[in-house]
Motif scaffolding. Structure first.
Motif, short mmCIF file in Angstrom:
data_model
loop_
_atom_site.label_atom_id
_atom_site.label_comp_id
_atom_site.label_asym_id
_atom_site.label_seq_id
_atom_site.Cartn_x
_atom_site.Cartn_y
_atom_site.Cartn_z
N GLU A 1 0.81 -1.22 0.00
CA GLU A 1 0.00 0.00 0.00
C GLU A 1 0.84 1.27 0.00
OE1 GLU A 1 0.10 -1.65 4.29
OE2 GLU A 1 -0.14 -2.44 2.25
N ASP A 2 2.11 1.16 0.41
CA ASP A 2 2.98 2.34 0.42
C ASP A 2 3.34 2.81 -0.99
OD1 ASP A 2 3.04 2.22 3.22
OD2 ASP A 2 4.79 0.90 3.22
N TYR A 3 3.17 1.93 -1.98
CA TYR A 3 3.49 2.33 -3.34
C TYR A 3 2.40 3.20 -3.97
CZ TYR A 3 7.18 -1.21 -3.19
OH TYR A 3 8.30 -1.94 -2.87
N ILE A 4 1.21 3.23 -3.37
CA ILE A 4 0.11 3.98 -3.99
C ILE A 4 0.37 5.48 -3.97
CG2 ILE A 4 -2.36 4.49 -3.85
CD1 ILE A 4 -2.79 1.60 -2.92
N PRO A 5 0.75 6.11 -2.85
CA PRO A 5 1.10 7.54 -2.90
C PRO A 5 2.26 7.83 -3.86
CG PRO A 5 0.81 6.83 -0.63
CD PRO A 5 0.81 5.59 -1.47
N TYR A 6 3.19 6.87 -3.97
CA TYR A 6 4.29 7.01 -4.93
C TYR A 6 3.77 7.03 -6.36
CZ TYR A 6 7.59 4.79 -8.18
OH TYR A 6 8.31 4.45 -9.30
N LEU A 7 2.85 6.13 -6.69
CA LEU A 7 2.26 6.10 -8.03
C LEU A 7 1.46 7.36 -8.29
CD1 LEU A 7 1.14 2.35 -8.09
CD2 LEU A 7 2.95 3.39 -9.48
N ALA B 1 11.40 10.01 -4.91
CA ALA B 1 12.54 9.79 -4.02
C ALA B 1 12.13 9.71 -2.56
CB ALA B 1 13.59 10.88 -4.22
N GLN B 2 10.87 9.99 -2.25
CA GLN B 2 10.40 9.90 -0.88
C GLN B 2 9.99 8.48 -0.50
OE1 GLN B 2 10.56 12.06 1.50
NE2 GLN B 2 9.46 10.84 3.01
N GLN C 1 16.34 19.79 -1.19
CA GLN C 1 15.30 18.78 -1.24
C GLN C 1 15.38 17.93 0.03
OE1 GLN C 1 15.00 16.60 -4.95
NE2 GLN C 1 15.78 18.32 -6.15
N TYR C 2 14.20 17.62 0.58
CA TYR C 2 14.13 16.94 1.87
C TYR C 2 13.44 15.58 1.69
CZ TYR C 2 14.94 21.69 3.58
OH TYR C 2 15.45 22.94 3.79
N TYR C 3 14.03 14.57 2.31
CA TYR C 3 13.47 13.23 2.23
C TYR C 3 13.62 12.55 3.58
CZ TYR C 3 13.81 14.24 -2.71
OH TYR C 3 13.68 14.85 -3.93
N THR C 4 12.77 11.57 3.81
CA THR C 4 12.87 10.76 5.03
C THR C 4 13.03 9.30 4.65
OG1 THR C 4 10.47 10.45 5.20
CG2 THR C 4 11.42 12.35 6.35
N ARG C 5 13.66 8.57 5.55
CA ARG C 5 13.76 7.13 5.45
C ARG C 5 13.54 6.53 6.83
NH1 ARG C 5 13.69 8.18 0.73
NH2 ARG C 5 14.99 7.32 -0.95
#
Length: 593
Positions: free
Chosen positions: A453-459, A488-489, A507-511
């Motif tokens: 389900e985490d891929y849906i916001p990415y798509l 990239a998020q 640019q800001y990202y989290t992992r």
């Protein structure tokens, strides 16, 4: 759903030849795991499926060799795994409907790992049957591994770019099937090469006349096309690779024209990357640099001569592993914010099972062949994924991928950076995270996990419509409700950053990482900051007190003044978390556009 193309073109190897590096047709893929093989395995018409299947899960076989070369005990990566093979291709290509149907059956059969040594050109994921089928598989917890493609060394040449797929490039091993070209009377004037067929009845002590194919026939005779060579009887013929002619066919033309042997020289793009193949006559395949020197020698004397020497199987190439010339390269066209390929694995001169004898052997039922391609690299990683999953049955496909990527090697056997076909340090678009290290992958320390389900916001962030995303996910999607994230998020074990003239210089990202190592662990930050970039990571120390504890960290990428304006198209580096037992490394690519 939009209508699919009529054919799906895949990658293949025929009779030890890379099909001229064109994407023209694969044969089989397989599932590895608890699923039982379907009754009556599909007939393998060209060996590709047998070779890849045995690479992933072949049992131990002593005395495996081809033409007496590379003799030893053969085994697949996961030799005790169950294997199911699903045939989706014919000699004319692979229909999308057959690929999708086979994937549906494999998922229903309950496989744990799907390995596909086929693919096609870069297209949006909602039009890509492999990406769609792979998403259905990872929703069921099935690991999905695919070949990166054989269209290298050119940039943006990848297949299978979706982030829920492990995309595998090809590398060499430290085993060389060595042959040499010695020119003139000077024993020191020789050039290393490769050949699978090293006939014992060929007298390497005899010096023979040497000619360049481009000077002894019809155009384009330099490529030794069928019917082009003349006046080469009893001579060693220098042929160039390429020209729409397979390497094997070149040797057949030399033999037809009465040639005694062949020296095969690379094109410039292929550099020092050569292949051991089963030729029709004594042959050595040499680098582009060696070929230029041989051509220069031929033009410098009225009576050029040469010998071909066979050295057999040599173990211990210090430059191994290096990236094969044919291995497709990034950046990722379908999703530039995801670094691809993910990993490289053995894909050059790979010995594995074959459905028929290639050396007319009659005494043994064990038949093998040596061929090359990202098709060969993919099942290595598939088998390794099966081993990791057997040790960690509760890990998701993304967790297994993370373990494989973050523990990869970036140094060769000599302790130097892995090189590409030009013997320059390979960049992240050639090797991704690096070369797979199976032992380390089983104990990564930390993992970057992602659920389906985490891929849906990415798509949604790819600007796909709700309908297009539903084709992939097979469930109702509303991007205005689930939200949107940049590519990239995604919680991916690598970073791919684009710095454009109209984009923010910061640019800001989290992992988020999960502790799968010792309960009490402390990881310190180690950074190699890409060219013309600044970086900050917060926090700079990760302290865990229990297993499966998760910690989120924040990364800022800061483009410096003039970034991308000094002729450098991209930068690379890494973000590494280091404890007293583990190094957890994420490669970084920054493209200046």
């Amino acid at each position: 759903m939009p209508p699919p193309p009529a054919k799906w073109k895949g990658k293949c190897e025929f009779n030890g030849t890379l099909c001229n590096n064109k994407l023209i047709g694969a044969r089989n893929f397989m599932g590895v795991g608890k699923g039982q093989p379907s009754p009556g395995p599909p007939f393998d018409i060209d060996g590709h499926g047998t070779h890849t299947s045995s690479t992933a899960a072949g049992r131990f076989v002593e005395g495996a060799s081809v033409f007496g070369q590379a003799n030893g005990t053969a085994a697949g990566m996961a030799p005790k795994a169950h294997l199911a093979v699903y045939k989706v291709c014919t000699g004319f290509g692979c229909a999308e409907a057959d690929i999708m149907a086979a994937l549906d059956v494999a998922v229903d059969d309950g496989v744990d790992v799907l390995s596909l040594s086929l693919g096609g050109p870069s297209i949006p994921f909602y039009k890509d049957v492999i990406a769609i089928g792979a998403f259905a598989a990872i929703q069921k917890g099935i690991f999905f591994s695919c070949a990166a493609g054989n269209s290298g060394p050119f940039n943006r040449s990848l297949s299978n770019e979706a982030p829920w797929i492990l995309t595998v490039g090809a590398s060499t091993t430290d085993r060389i099937l060595k042959s040499e070209a010695q020119i003139g009377d000077d024993k020191n004037n020789h050039f290393d090469g490769k050949s699978l067929s090293q006939p014992q009845d060929f007298d390497s002590k005899v010096t023979l006349p040497l000619v360049y194919a481009g000077s002894v026939g019809n155009q384009p005779s330099a490529f030794c096309k069928e019917g082009t060579l003349e006046n080469v009887e009893g001579k060693i013929v220098l042929c160039e690779t390429g020209g729409g002619v397979t390497n094997i066919a070149k040797g057949e033309e030399v033999k037809r024209a009465g040639g005694a042997a062949m020296i095969l020289m690379n094109q410039e793009t292929d550099g020092f990357s050569t292949l051991a193949e089963s030729h029709a006559l004594p042959t050595t395949h040499v680098s582009y640099a060696a070929g230029l020197q041989i051509k220069s020698y031929i033009s410098s004397t009225s009576s050029p001569t040469a010998k071909i020497l066979f050295n057999g199987t040599v173990i211990g190439d210090a430059l191994a592993p290096d990236v094969a010339f044919f291995s497709s390269r990034g950046p990722n066209k379908a999703s530039p914010g995801i670094l691809k390929p993910d990993i490289i694995g053995p894909g050059v001169d790979i010995l594995a099972a074959w459905p028929v004898s290639v050396d007319n052997a009659t005494q043994s039922k064990a038949t093998f062949n040596i061929i090359s391609g990202t098709s060969m690299a993919c099942p290595h990683l598939s088998g390794i994924a099966a081993l990791v999953k057997s040790s960690h049955p509760d890990w998701s496909p993304a967790a297994i991928k993370s373990a494989i990527m973050t523990t990869a090697d970036v140094l060769n056997l000599a302790g130097l950076p892995i090189v590409d076909q030009d013997q320059n340090p390979a960049n992240v678009f050639a090797m991704g995270a690096g070369h797979v290290n199976p032992s380390k992958a089983n104990d990564p320390g930390l993992i970057y996990d992602t659920q389906a389900e985490d891929y849906i916001p990415y798509l949604c962030g790819l600007n796909y419509t709700d309908t297009e995303i539903q084709i992939i996910t097979q469930q109702k999607v509303n991007c205005s409700q689930v939200g949107v994230i940049s590519e990239a998020q995604l919680n991916y074990p690598s970073f791919s950053i684009k710095i454009g003239s109209n984009e923010s210089q910061s640019q800001y990202y989290t992992r988020t990482v999960r502790n799968v190592g010792p309960a009490s662990s402390t990881y310190n930050l180690d950074l190699l900051v890409p060219h013309k970039m600044g970086m900050s990571v917060n926090p700079g120390v990760l302290t865990f007190t229990e297993v499966n504890q998760e910690i989120t960290f924040h990364v800022e990428f800061i483009a410096q003044d003039g970034a991308g304006k000094d002729g450098v198209a991209f930068g690379q580096g890494y973000l590494k978390w280091v404890s007293d037992k583990h190094n957890v490394t994420s490669p970084i690519a920054v493209v200046f556009d």
